[in-house]
Design a protein around this motif. Structure first.
Motif, PDB file in Angstrom:
ATOM      1  N   ASP A 224     -19.168  -2.440  13.022  1.00  0.00           N
ATOM      2  CA  ASP A 224     -18.707  -1.257  12.440  1.00  0.00           C
ATOM      3  C   ASP A 224     -17.301  -1.215  12.885  1.00  0.00           C
ATOM      4  O   ASP A 224     -17.108  -0.771  14.047  1.00  0.00           O
ATOM      5  CB  ASP A 224     -19.488   0.113  12.541  1.00  0.00           C
TER       6      ASP A 224
ATOM      7  N   VAL B 220      -9.605  -2.785   5.929  1.00  0.00           N
ATOM      8  CA  VAL B 220      -9.450  -4.393   5.733  1.00  0.00           C
ATOM      9  C   VAL B 220     -10.477  -5.113   6.520  1.00  0.00           C
ATOM     10  O   VAL B 220     -10.918  -5.895   6.199  1.00  0.00           O
ATOM     11  CB  VAL B 220      -8.032  -4.749   6.105  1.00  0.00           C
ATOM     12  N   ALA B 221     -10.681  -4.438   7.713  1.00  0.00           N
ATOM     13  CA  ALA B 221     -11.813  -4.952   8.659  1.00  0.00           C
ATOM     14  C   ALA B 221     -12.997  -5.003   8.105  1.00  0.00           C
ATOM     15  O   ALA B 221     -13.925  -5.757   8.290  1.00  0.00           O
ATOM     16  CB  ALA B 221     -11.609  -4.257  10.099  1.00  0.00           C
ATOM     17  N   ALA B 222     -13.405  -3.796   7.491  1.00  0.00           N
ATOM     18  CA  ALA B 222     -14.804  -3.629   6.904  1.00  0.00           C
ATOM     19  C   ALA B 222     -15.029  -4.434   5.613  1.00  0.00           C
ATOM     20  O   ALA B 222     -16.107  -4.709   5.329  1.00  0.00           O
ATOM     21  CB  ALA B 222     -14.973  -2.306   6.582  1.00  0.00           C
ATOM     22  N   CYS B 223     -13.892  -4.719   4.833  1.00  0.00           N
ATOM     23  CA  CYS B 223     -14.102  -5.452   3.774  1.00  0.00           C
ATOM     24  C   CYS B 223     -14.621  -6.754   3.699  1.00  0.00           C
ATOM     25  O   CYS B 223     -13.861  -7.529   4.545  1.00  0.00           O
ATOM     26  CB  CYS B 223     -12.809  -5.154   2.804  1.00  0.00           C
ATOM     27  N   PRO B 224     -15.673  -7.393   3.096  1.00  0.00           N
ATOM     28  CA  PRO B 224     -15.990  -8.760   3.240  1.00  0.00           C
ATOM     29  C   PRO B 224     -14.819  -9.671   2.713  1.00  0.00           C
ATOM     30  O   PRO B 224     -14.950 -10.907   2.830  1.00  0.00           O
ATOM     31  CB  PRO B 224     -17.199  -8.890   2.301  1.00  0.00           C
TER      32      PRO B 224
ATOM     33  N   THR C 210     -13.683  -6.303  -4.561  1.00  0.00           N
ATOM     34  CA  THR C 210     -14.910  -6.540  -5.210  1.00  0.00           C
ATOM     35  C   THR C 210     -15.891  -5.363  -5.428  1.00  0.00           C
ATOM     36  O   THR C 210     -16.953  -5.107  -5.584  1.00  0.00           O
ATOM     37  CB  THR C 210     -15.730  -7.685  -4.825  1.00  0.00           C
ATOM     38  N   LEU C 211     -15.152  -3.990  -4.903  1.00  0.00           N
ATOM     39  CA  LEU C 211     -15.778  -2.711  -5.100  1.00  0.00           C
ATOM     40  C   LEU C 211     -16.932  -2.755  -4.239  1.00  0.00           C
ATOM     41  O   LEU C 211     -18.088  -2.297  -4.875  1.00  0.00           O
ATOM     42  CB  LEU C 211     -15.968  -2.606  -6.597  1.00  0.00           C
ATOM     43  N   THR C 212     -16.841  -3.400  -3.187  1.00  0.00           N
ATOM     44  CA  THR C 212     -18.504  -3.211  -2.338  1.00  0.00           C
ATOM     45  C   THR C 212     -18.499  -1.852  -1.654  1.00  0.00           C
ATOM     46  O   THR C 212     -19.455  -1.406  -1.443  1.00  0.00           O
ATOM     47  CB  THR C 212     -18.167  -4.417  -1.123  1.00  0.00           C
TER      48      THR C 212
ATOM     49  N   LEU D 246     -13.520   6.065  -2.255  1.00  0.00           N
ATOM     50  CA  LEU D 246     -13.269   4.759  -2.965  1.00  0.00           C
ATOM     51  C   LEU D 246     -12.586   4.998  -4.431  1.00  0.00           C
ATOM     52  O   LEU D 246     -11.968   4.099  -4.818  1.00  0.00           O
ATOM     53  CB  LEU D 246     -14.857   4.159  -3.144  1.00  0.00           C
TER      54      LEU D 246
ATOM     55  N   GLU E 178     -17.299  -0.887   1.003  1.00  0.00           N
ATOM     56  CA  GLU E 178     -17.298  -1.130   2.603  1.00  0.00           C
ATOM     57  C   GLU E 178     -16.244  -0.253   3.141  1.00  0.00           C
ATOM     58  O   GLU E 178     -16.007   0.589   4.191  1.00  0.00           O
ATOM     59  CB  GLU E 178     -17.335  -2.310   3.159  1.00  0.00           C
TER      60      GLU E 178
END
Lengths: 251, 241
Positions: free
Chosen positions: A73, A165-169, A214-216, A229, A218
């Protein structure tokens, strides 16, 4: 508390890195996560080893310097910055994984330190207002409706830490960029550069090699400042509006 | 553009902004817009397609007559099958636009995150994580579906002009049912995340509308799944035969 840490160690940008295991003892639950790392570093220095490099500055949760992906996380298990994360969020005997932000636009400089200057260049592309400077203007000279002021302030809270940025896949910087654009575009002071700002900042974001959205969701979950978001949808709206007006806007 | 600072900047900068099409295609936000619009075109087609399929419950006569009517839409202004071909051209454009954008954006996304985290954990919802594979499954399904029920290439004993018999034929095989139902499950998941995402991309989403959009996405996914899958289920249970 006694903990086992698995920390990403990397000599420099060009050498490969790996996880290294360290045991730390005598950790108080009142310590912040960074103070726990300070304790580790003191021991490493006494042993003549290279201390773990990590970014930090104000340690008050407002500067955006600290980072770290803790157990997968960004900024760890609590919704706050790493400097404001306390060891009471962990239990005695835990094994904790500590890794740097991962994104090709954020190359690792050393250990847990990454180069986030891509964010600075996005700001340089339009995250400002052009005004002739001088004495501070009268605060009430430009009326701002309360909902707009609230919306701007909500987005102005972004400290540019890069957790999104770190959390986004996809290693996408959409939440950061949208926070910066929405903050200024809703205000009368930001209106003259409303179109160029969104076009240039999104363009710079793409040029830096960040991924697409991609609207995840995260990013918004990881954000220590709670940038929501829907900010991304608001930026998309601004971008599409500016694209339609692009001919008139010029450069 | 009123301030003198900007006028100075304008005077010294000679490069022009590219055209709207160029700006759209070169930007990640623009390519997502292409995906959103093409996705919504395909989605609206699917709603009509699903409603047409349900005519199968009114018997072979009505279903086959409906299939014939599809070829005569717009007559006498349009020639026989022209309306159908017009729809096909729009759909092919939508599929190509959607797939090319998805491919290019995915390549970019994977490049933007070359090394993952050592500490793994599940990220995002199942529907969100399966968008890419789900899309590939759907593309393969569409190819099979056209070869099976439009051209009849992979359909032994295909009877042109008798869609009712052909549909019953397909769903009388175990593989026909499996392929179809798996694809419809992929479709439902794809729509659940895709419809809501399209709204965000087009800038329609906001905090107050979020719940409505998410509910609408769920309703569309469930209704389309139920509507499409009712046909093979009806054939299997011999309600339609």
């Amino acid at each position: 508390m006694k903990l086992t840490l698995r920390v990403w160690r990397q000599k420099n940008a060009n050498s490969p890195g790996a996880m290294a295991t360290y045991d730390v003892d005598g950790i108080s639950t009142d310590m912040s996560f960074l103070e726990m790392l300070d304790t580790l570093n003191e021991e490493l220095i006494l042993k003549g080893e290279e201390p773990v490099a990590f970014d930090h500055d104000c340690r008050e949760g407002i500067c955006g310097a600290c980072s770290l992906v803790i157990n997968g996380d960004a900024h760890g298990p609590e919704r706050t910055t790493t400097c404001q994360l306390h060891m009471r969020s962990f239990s005695d005997g835990d094994t904790i994984d500590v890794e740097p932000w991962r994104a090709s636009a954020f190359p690792v400089v050393k250990d847990l330190v990454v180069d986030r200057s891509a964010f600075d260049r996005i700001i340089q592309a339009g995250g400002y207002i052009s005004v002739p400077t001088g004495a501070a203007p009268e605060a009430h000279a430009t009326p701002v409706p309360k909902p707009d002021a609230d919306f701007a302030f909500e987005h102005a809270e972004c400290i540019g830490c890069g957790a999104c940025v770190a959390a986004c896949p996809n290693g996408s910087a959409m939440l950061f960029t949208s926070a910066k654009i929405n903050h200024l575009n809703v205000l009368p002071q930001g209106a003259p550069e409303r179109e160029t700002r969104v076009l240039d900042m999104v363009g710079q974001m793409d040029d830096e090699g960040f991924g697409g959205c991609t609207l995840t969701g995260e990013c918004a979950t990881a954000c220590p400042k709670g940038i929501p978001l829907p900010s991304i949808a608001a930026m998309n709206k601004e971008w599409l509006r500016a694209t339609r007006k692009a001919k008139k806007v010029g450069r | 553009m009123a301030s003198s600072v900007d006028d100075m900047a304008l005077a010294t900068r000679t490069d022009k902004r590219p055209s709207m099409t160029r700006t759209l295609w070169d930007s990640t936000v623009g390519k997502k817009t292409v995906m959103a619009v093409s996705g919504l075109i395909m989605l609206s087609y699917l709603v009509v397609h699903m409603m047409g399929n349900l005519k199968i419950f009114f018997g072979a006569g009505q279903f086959n007559a409906y299939a014939h009517w599809l070829r005569t839409i717009g007559e006498p202004f349009l020639h026989y099958e022209w309306a159908l071909w017009l729809i096909r051209v729009v759909l092919v454009a939508a599929v190509v636009g959607h797939a090319v954008s998805a491919y290019q954006l995915s390549r970019r996304d994977i490049k933007a995150r070359p090394s993952g985290y050592v500490h793994k954990r599940a990220r995002a919802s199942y529907a969100t994580r399966t968008m890419r594979w789900g899309g590939i499954i759907l593309a393969l399904f569409i190819v099979w579906h056209i070869l099976d029920l439009t051209t009849g290439t992979v359909h032994s004993g295909f009877r042109p002009g008798h869609p009712y018999q052909n549909v019953v034929d397909t769903f009388s095989t175990w593989y026909g049912n499996v392929i179809y139902i798996v694809a419809m499950a992929a479709l439902a998941l794809h729509i659940q995340h895709g419809f809501w995402s399209a709204a965000q991309t087009l800038g329609v989403g906001n905090a107050t509308r979020d719940r409505v959009l998410k509910t609408l996405a769920n309703v569309l996914a469930v209704v389309l799944f139920a509507g499409f899958v009712s046909v093979p289920v009806a054939v299997m249970t011999e309600v339609v035969s």
